[in-house]
Every structure is written in structure tokens, then in C-alpha cells.
Design a protein around this motif. Sequence first.
Motif, PDB file in Angstrom:
ATOM      1  N   TRP A  11       0.842  -1.189   0.000  1.00 30.66           N
ATOM      2  CA  TRP A  11       0.000   0.000   0.000  1.00 30.66           C
ATOM      3  C   TRP A  11       0.874   1.234   0.000  1.00 30.66           C
ATOM      4  CZ3 TRP A  11       1.977   2.068   4.223  1.00 30.66           C
ATOM      5  CH2 TRP A  11       2.154   1.313   5.376  1.00 30.66           C
ATOM      6  N   SER A  12       0.283   2.357  -0.296  1.00 28.92           N
ATOM      7  CA  SER A  12       0.970   3.639  -0.256  1.00 28.92           C
ATOM      8  C   SER A  12       0.025   4.638   0.390  1.00 28.92           C
ATOM      9  CB  SER A  12       1.331   4.066  -1.680  1.00 28.92           C
ATOM     10  OG  SER A  12       2.092   5.241  -1.651  1.00 28.92           O
ATOM     11  N   TYR A  13       0.428   5.150   1.556  1.00 25.91           N
ATOM     12  CA  TYR A  13      -0.372   6.123   2.307  1.00 25.91           C
ATOM     13  C   TYR A  13       0.503   7.320   2.645  1.00 25.91           C
ATOM     14  CZ  TYR A  13      -3.558   2.174   3.156  1.00 25.91           C
ATOM     15  OH  TYR A  13      -4.400   1.108   3.023  1.00 25.91           O
ATOM     16  N   LYS A  14      -0.141   8.396   3.033  1.00 29.63           N
ATOM     17  CA  LYS A  14       0.592   9.602   3.410  1.00 29.63           C
ATOM     18  C   LYS A  14       1.129   9.486   4.826  1.00 29.63           C
ATOM     19  CE  LYS A  14      -1.803  12.792   0.363  1.00 29.63           C
ATOM     20  NZ  LYS A  14      -2.635  14.005   0.288  1.00 29.63           N
ATOM     21  N   SER A  15       2.342   9.994   5.009  1.00 29.62           N
ATOM     22  CA  SER A  15       2.984  10.009   6.309  1.00 29.62           C
ATOM     23  C   SER A  15       2.318  11.040   7.217  1.00 29.62           C
ATOM     24  CB  SER A  15       4.468  10.374   6.133  1.00 29.62           C
ATOM     25  OG  SER A  15       5.046  10.689   7.370  1.00 29.62           O
ATOM     26  N   VAL A  16       2.147  10.689   8.475  1.00 31.20           N
ATOM     27  CA  VAL A  16       1.616  11.631   9.460  1.00 31.20           C
ATOM     28  C   VAL A  16       2.628  12.753   9.677  1.00 31.20           C
ATOM     29  CG1 VAL A  16       0.948  11.897  11.888  1.00 31.20           C
ATOM     30  CG2 VAL A  16       0.137   9.928  10.590  1.00 31.20           C
ATOM     31  N   ALA A  17       3.915  12.434   9.590  1.00 29.89           N
ATOM     32  CA  ALA A  17       4.971  13.408   9.867  1.00 29.89           C
ATOM     33  C   ALA A  17       5.045  14.525   8.832  1.00 29.89           C
ATOM     34  CB  ALA A  17       6.319  12.698   9.968  1.00 29.89           C
ATOM     35  N   ASP A  18       5.000  14.155   7.542  1.00 33.66           N
ATOM     36  CA  ASP A  18       5.233  15.185   6.524  1.00 33.66           C
ATOM     37  C   ASP A  18       4.268  15.152   5.335  1.00 33.66           C
ATOM     38  OD1 ASP A  18       6.099  12.990   5.036  1.00 33.66           O
ATOM     39  OD2 ASP A  18       8.219  13.506   5.199  1.00 33.66           O
ATOM     40  N   GLY A  19       3.318  14.238   5.343  1.00 32.73           N
ATOM     41  CA  GLY A  19       2.332  14.185   4.265  1.00 32.73           C
ATOM     42  C   GLY A  19       2.812  13.531   2.981  1.00 32.73           C
ATOM     43  N   GLY A  69       3.105   2.152  11.889  1.00 34.13           N
ATOM     44  CA  GLY A  69       1.751   2.459  12.341  1.00 34.13           C
ATOM     45  C   GLY A  69       0.892   2.937  11.190  1.00 34.13           C
ATOM     46  N   VAL A  70      -0.384   2.552  11.215  1.00 36.64           N
ATOM     47  CA  VAL A  70      -1.353   3.034  10.236  1.00 36.64           C
ATOM     48  C   VAL A  70      -2.512   3.637  11.015  1.00 36.64           C
ATOM     49  CG1 VAL A  70      -2.864   2.470   8.297  1.00 36.64           C
ATOM     50  CG2 VAL A  70      -0.699   1.221   8.587  1.00 36.64           C
ATOM     51  N   GLY A  71      -2.589   4.962  10.997  1.00 35.85           N
ATOM     52  CA  GLY A  71      -3.642   5.671  11.709  1.00 35.85           C
ATOM     53  C   GLY A  71      -4.986   5.528  11.004  1.00 35.85           C
ATOM     54  N   GLU A  72      -6.020   5.396  11.819  1.00 34.07           N
ATOM     55  CA  GLU A  72      -7.382   5.201  11.310  1.00 34.07           C
ATOM     56  C   GLU A  72      -8.375   6.056  12.086  1.00 34.07           C
ATOM     57  OE1 GLU A  72      -8.014   3.338   8.787  1.00 34.07           O
ATOM     58  OE2 GLU A  72      -6.689   1.618   8.775  1.00 34.07           O
ATOM     59  N   TYR A  73      -9.441   6.477  11.421  1.00 30.89           N
ATOM     60  CA  TYR A  73     -10.640   7.035  12.059  1.00 30.89           C
ATOM     61  C   TYR A  73     -10.378   8.256  12.925  1.00 30.89           C
ATOM     62  CZ  TYR A  73     -11.289   2.016  11.243  1.00 30.89           C
ATOM     63  OH  TYR A  73     -11.258   0.756  10.718  1.00 30.89           O
ATOM     64  N   GLU A  74      -9.341   9.001  12.636  1.00 34.30           N
ATOM     65  CA  GLU A  74      -8.972  10.182  13.413  1.00 34.30           C
ATOM     66  C   GLU A  74      -8.255  11.156  12.489  1.00 34.30           C
ATOM     67  OE1 GLU A  74      -9.022  12.653  15.487  1.00 34.30           O
ATOM     68  OE2 GLU A  74      -8.705  11.481  17.310  1.00 34.30           O
ATOM     69  N   SER A  75      -8.383  12.428  12.765  1.00 33.78           N
ATOM     70  CA  SER A  75      -7.692  13.429  11.953  1.00 33.78           C
ATOM     71  C   SER A  75      -6.180  13.235  12.060  1.00 33.78           C
ATOM     72  CB  SER A  75      -8.056  14.836  12.430  1.00 33.78           C
ATOM     73  OG  SER A  75      -7.500  15.062  13.718  1.00 33.78           O
TER      74      SER A  75
END
Length: 129
Positions: A11-19, A69-75
Motif C-alpha cells: 500500500w501507499s499512504y501519506k505520512s503523518v509526519a510530513d504528508g 503504524g497506520v492511523g485510522e478514524y482520526e484526523s
Amino acid sequence: LKEQEIVYKDWSYKSVADGKKQSLRELSDGKKLVMVVYFAAWCPNWKLQAPVAQKLYDKYKADGLSVVGVGEYESVEGTRKSLDEFKITFPVVYESETYDARLKTAHYEYRQKTGDTRKWGSPWSIFVE
């Protein structure tokens, strides 16, 4: 723990740190074992698991363990605050940012395939060899 083989896709998702987009393949390159932790920052169970995941990462990263980590259901901001609170240093990306996304995530689909019938399923970890 439940050992079960599933087809787990890159998968490819955006980093929480820098987008910036990060892929699982990039984050696991050169690692022997990768623990992917899906979590919701507001979840009481995440608050229990976060320090444990960080300790595992700190103790075994030199031996080839990666924790992602993969963040879910939160801003993203709410997720970032949780990471700061628990001093999380492993990479974290996000798959979704709202409660409404629960049934639309790959995380939900994978949990269903393993027989996990919990409504939210946070945190949920998978080990990738």
C-alpha cells in the motif's frame, strides 16, 4: 495471536509526519519482520499498546524488526498528538481520518478475512515476513 496466511498487498499512504506518500514496500525494505499496527488514536486499547509497540521497536530494530503504524478514524492532527504523547518514533502513515470510513478501509477488509468481527478493531497488528 493467531497465525493465518492472507494475501496482504503493498500500500501507499501519506505520512503523518510530513504528508509524503510512503509504501509498505519502502518501509519494510531490508527488514526481516515488519509489524503493521492499525490504530485509532482515541482508542483506549491503543493507549495500552502504543508504549509496548515502541518498546518492541526500540529493542529489536537493530535486529531487523520494523514497526509501521497506520492511523485510522482520526484526523491527522489528532493522530500526531497521540504519537507525540507516547513518543512514538517508528514511521506512521494514515489510511483514513473519519469514523465514517470504518467499512471502507483495507484494514477492515483484512480483519474480516481473518475472522475478526469486532466493530472497530483497534488496534490490530499484522506481522509481515
